[in-house]
Design a protein around this motif. Structure first.
Motif, short mmCIF file in Angstrom:
data_model
loop_
_atom_site.label_atom_id
_atom_site.label_comp_id
_atom_site.label_asym_id
_atom_site.label_seq_id
_atom_site.Cartn_x
_atom_site.Cartn_y
_atom_site.Cartn_z
N ALA A 180 -5.08 -5.66 15.54
CA ALA A 180 -6.35 -6.07 14.92
C ALA A 180 -6.19 -7.39 14.15
N GLY A 181 -5.02 -8.01 14.28
CA GLY A 181 -4.82 -9.31 13.61
C GLY A 181 -4.36 -9.16 12.17
N ILE A 182 -3.80 -8.02 11.83
CA ILE A 182 -3.29 -7.80 10.47
C ILE A 182 -1.76 -7.78 10.55
N PRO A 183 -1.10 -8.79 9.94
CA PRO A 183 0.34 -8.99 10.18
C PRO A 183 1.22 -7.98 9.44
N VAL A 184 1.29 -6.79 9.99
CA VAL A 184 2.11 -5.73 9.40
C VAL A 184 3.59 -6.17 9.44
N GLU A 185 4.28 -6.02 8.30
CA GLU A 185 5.72 -6.28 8.29
C GLU A 185 6.50 -5.00 8.59
N ASN A 186 6.20 -3.94 7.88
CA ASN A 186 6.94 -2.69 8.07
C ASN A 186 6.25 -1.54 7.35
N SER A 187 6.70 -0.32 7.66
CA SER A 187 6.37 0.82 6.81
C SER A 187 7.69 1.48 6.45
N LYS A 188 7.69 2.24 5.38
CA LYS A 188 8.92 2.94 4.98
C LYS A 188 8.55 4.20 4.22
N GLY A 189 9.48 5.14 4.14
CA GLY A 189 9.26 6.28 3.27
C GLY A 189 9.38 5.82 1.83
N GLU A 190 8.62 6.45 0.93
CA GLU A 190 8.69 6.08 -0.49
C GLU A 190 9.35 7.21 -1.28
N LEU A 205 0.85 -1.20 0.00
CA LEU A 205 0.00 0.00 0.00
C LEU A 205 0.89 1.24 0.00
N GLU A 206 0.85 2.00 -1.09
CA GLU A 206 1.54 3.30 -1.13
C GLU A 206 0.48 4.40 -1.06
N PHE A 207 0.85 5.49 -0.41
CA PHE A 207 -0.09 6.61 -0.29
C PHE A 207 0.69 7.85 0.11
N PHE A 208 0.03 8.99 0.03
CA PHE A 208 0.65 10.25 0.44
C PHE A 208 -0.01 10.78 1.71
N LEU A 209 0.80 11.32 2.59
CA LEU A 209 0.28 12.05 3.75
C LEU A 209 0.44 13.53 3.47
N PHE A 210 -0.58 14.30 3.84
CA PHE A 210 -0.55 15.75 3.64
C PHE A 210 -0.56 16.47 4.98
N GLU A 211 -0.02 17.69 4.95
CA GLU A 211 0.06 18.50 6.18
C GLU A 211 -1.31 18.76 6.78
N LYS A 212 -2.25 19.14 5.90
CA LYS A 212 -3.57 19.55 6.41
C LYS A 212 -4.53 18.37 6.46
N SER A 213 -5.70 18.62 7.04
CA SER A 213 -6.71 17.57 7.17
C SER A 213 -7.56 17.51 5.90
N PHE A 214 -8.33 16.43 5.76
CA PHE A 214 -9.25 16.31 4.61
C PHE A 214 -10.17 17.53 4.53
N ASP A 215 -10.73 17.94 5.68
CA ASP A 215 -11.72 19.03 5.65
C ASP A 215 -11.07 20.36 5.26
N GLU A 216 -9.87 20.62 5.80
CA GLU A 216 -9.18 21.86 5.43
C GLU A 216 -8.86 21.86 3.93
N GLU A 255 4.90 3.83 2.38
CA GLU A 255 4.53 2.48 1.95
C GLU A 255 4.30 1.64 3.20
N LEU A 256 3.25 0.82 3.13
CA LEU A 256 2.95 -0.10 4.22
C LEU A 256 2.98 -1.51 3.65
N ASN A 257 3.73 -2.41 4.30
CA ASN A 257 3.80 -3.80 3.85
C ASN A 257 3.20 -4.75 4.88
N ILE A 258 2.40 -5.65 4.39
CA ILE A 258 1.71 -6.63 5.24
C ILE A 258 2.14 -8.02 4.77
N ARG A 259 2.34 -8.93 5.70
CA ARG A 259 2.84 -10.26 5.36
C ARG A 259 1.87 -11.00 4.44
#
Ligand code: ADP
Length: 453
Positions: free
Chosen positions: A196-206, A144-155, A213-217
């Motif tokens: 929550a029972g979701i086997p996360v392996e790691n996250s990293k900057g992309e 899962l790749e995605f972007f985080l933004f400074e502001k909130s969805f509503d702003e 990026e979020l990696n799940i087993r």
């Protein structure tokens, strides 16, 4: 790590007041969780057996519009109900929301109680059954790749989506320093999903400012799709809790890298890696070669399920790490299909075509259909390409949603594997996206032509 709950455990948690809310969710065409929030007492009393929803939920677009042209439902048929049937094996804690648990639901016809063929979970289950019939189990992982933004969805919405500022100021690929500054979002994300029972392996900057990026087993295909949908939902909720927005748009700016969802795939038989053959120079079994040949042969047919919007196609740019061609190569990130784990039991194929906007159930069901066809047709795999796969034009990925929709609509393979009803339903969804876009005057056209046209 469990995180999963039995109904009896939920009954106890409800009685002692630890849990008061149950989210009963289906997965819609866009891969979103849709449903209701139950009081836990009512859920354990009766709603655990079934609940209901309007059948337009599997015939809307991102805006919840009610397009015409679907056979499954319409104004004419009165938009009746579907049954939401909780799959109690998915009952799990939602640790980032107080007193809350979640269950995923299968979608059934209100009258026959049969699975609705175009519902994403039913589509994937059908291809898993076909594979089981051949004696194999699919083990998959989606990145899962995605972007985080400074502001909130509503702003950001109030600012009319202008001047979007990612959470970081520079390319943060593998950066520990920059990602430390994002731990107020990413650490609770990893830990809450794990609980929550979701086997996360790691996250990293992309490879872009603000990109994660979020990696799940890897797991069986259905669990992988469930993990992906819940994780994507959690990313948005936890970012929101921290005052930020998270976007899974495949390409949020033309001069920035897009976001992908690579899909790792391997087949197993009786708990052993059936893609592995130690006598082959790359460790690939004959089964793996046929499966991959199927993925390659039918890539255009199923591209829609990897790139479902107009925007998705803007990601396929040379030199951007997003592929432009349906070519395979060994550990080479310029190809549409990358061989990973060559020569080891972890040998697998990574499809790099999918964007972060894909619906994992649809993507995996279509790719399984193509892989199964490769096995059944005993297809031969071409030699891998070496070097920069961006150089060259052959075997290009459909360049637009219009092209991908046409390939889907005319796909004999997908019509036979998924069913005409399913193909027609999603071809209509693609057509609707095109019709809507074709009516809109964009900022680009105004800026380009307002004075000078
Ligand atoms: P990358 O080089 O793409 O970063 P990783 O080693 O991080 O590759 O693995 C990516 C994903 O592949 C992980 O989610 C991992 O669980 C998954 N994976 C590992 N082995 C297999 C396998 N045999 N089948 C499917 N997925 C696998």
């Amino acid at each position: 790590m469990s995180g999963l709950l039995s109904l009896d455990e939920l009954r106890d948690l409800s009685k002692n007041g630890e849990v008061d809310t149950v989210l009963a969710c289906l997965v819609d065409m866009q891969g979103r969780l849709m449903g209701k929030r139950f009081h836990a007492a009512h859920f354990v009393d009766s709603a655990w057996e079934e609940t209901h929803c309007c059948n337009y939920l599997l015939a809307t677009d991102l805006e919840m519009a009610t397009p015409d042209g679907y056979v499954a439902t319409s104004w004419e048929s009165g938009y009746g109900d579907y049954v939401m049937s909780p799959d109690l094996t998915t009952l799990r804690k939602v640790p980032w929301l107080p007193g809350t648990v979640m269950v995923l639901c299968d979608v059934l016809d209100h009258h026959t109680h049969q699975p609705v063929p175009h519902s994403p979970r039913a589509m994937l289950k059908r291809q898993i059954e076909r594979l089981t019939g051949l004696g194999y189990e699919a083990m998959m992982a989606t990145e899962l790749e995605f972007f985080l933004f400074e502001k909130s969805f509503d702003e950001i919405r109030n600012d009319k989506f202008r001047d979007l500022a990612p959470i970081s100021g520079y390319n943060e690929d593998y950066h520990i320093l920059q990602t430390t500054k994002e731990e107020h979002v990413m650490r609770p994300l990893r830990n809450h999903l794990y609980a929550a029972g979701i086997p996360v392996e790691n996250s990293k900057g992309e490879a872009e400012a603000g990109q994660e990026e979020l990696n799940i087993r890897y797991a069986n295909a259905l669990d992988t799709a469930d993990y992906h949908s819940i994780a994507k939902h959690a990313v948005k909720e936890i970012a929101w809790q921290q005052g930020h927005a998270a976007s899974f748009l495949a390409k949020w700016h033309h001069s920035r890298v897009g976001s992908s969802s690579h899909v790792h795939q391997s087949l197993w038989r009786d708990g052993n890696a059936a893609f592995f053959d130690p006598t082959d120079k790359l460790g690939m079994s004959a089964l793996m070669k046929s499966y991959m040949a199927g993925l390659l042969k039918y890539a255009s047919d199923y591209t829609y399920f990897l790139a479902p919007y107009i925007n998705s196609y803007k990601r396929f740019q040379k030199g951007s790490f997003a592929p432009t061609r349906t070519i395979w190569s060994v550990d080479n990130r310029t190809a549409g299909f990358r061989l990973c784990g060559a020569g080891s039991k972890a040998v697998r194929v990574e499809c790099r075509i999918g964007g972060s906007d894909l619906n994992p159930y649809l993507a995996m069901s279509a790719m399984l259909a193509a892989g199964i066809a490769g096995i059944q047709e005993k297809l031969e795999l071409s030699e891998p390409m070496i070097g920069d796969v961006y150089q060259g034009e052959s075997n290009s990925i459909p360049r637009t949603l219009r092209d991908a929709r046409e390939s889907l609509h005319t796909s004999a393979l997908l019509r036979s594997a998924l069913g005409d009803e399913v193909v027609d339903h999603y071809a209509r969804a693609a057509e609707w996206e095109i019709e809507e876009f074709d009516q809109v005057v964009t900022d680009y056209e105004i800026a380009r032509g307002f004075e000078r046209a």
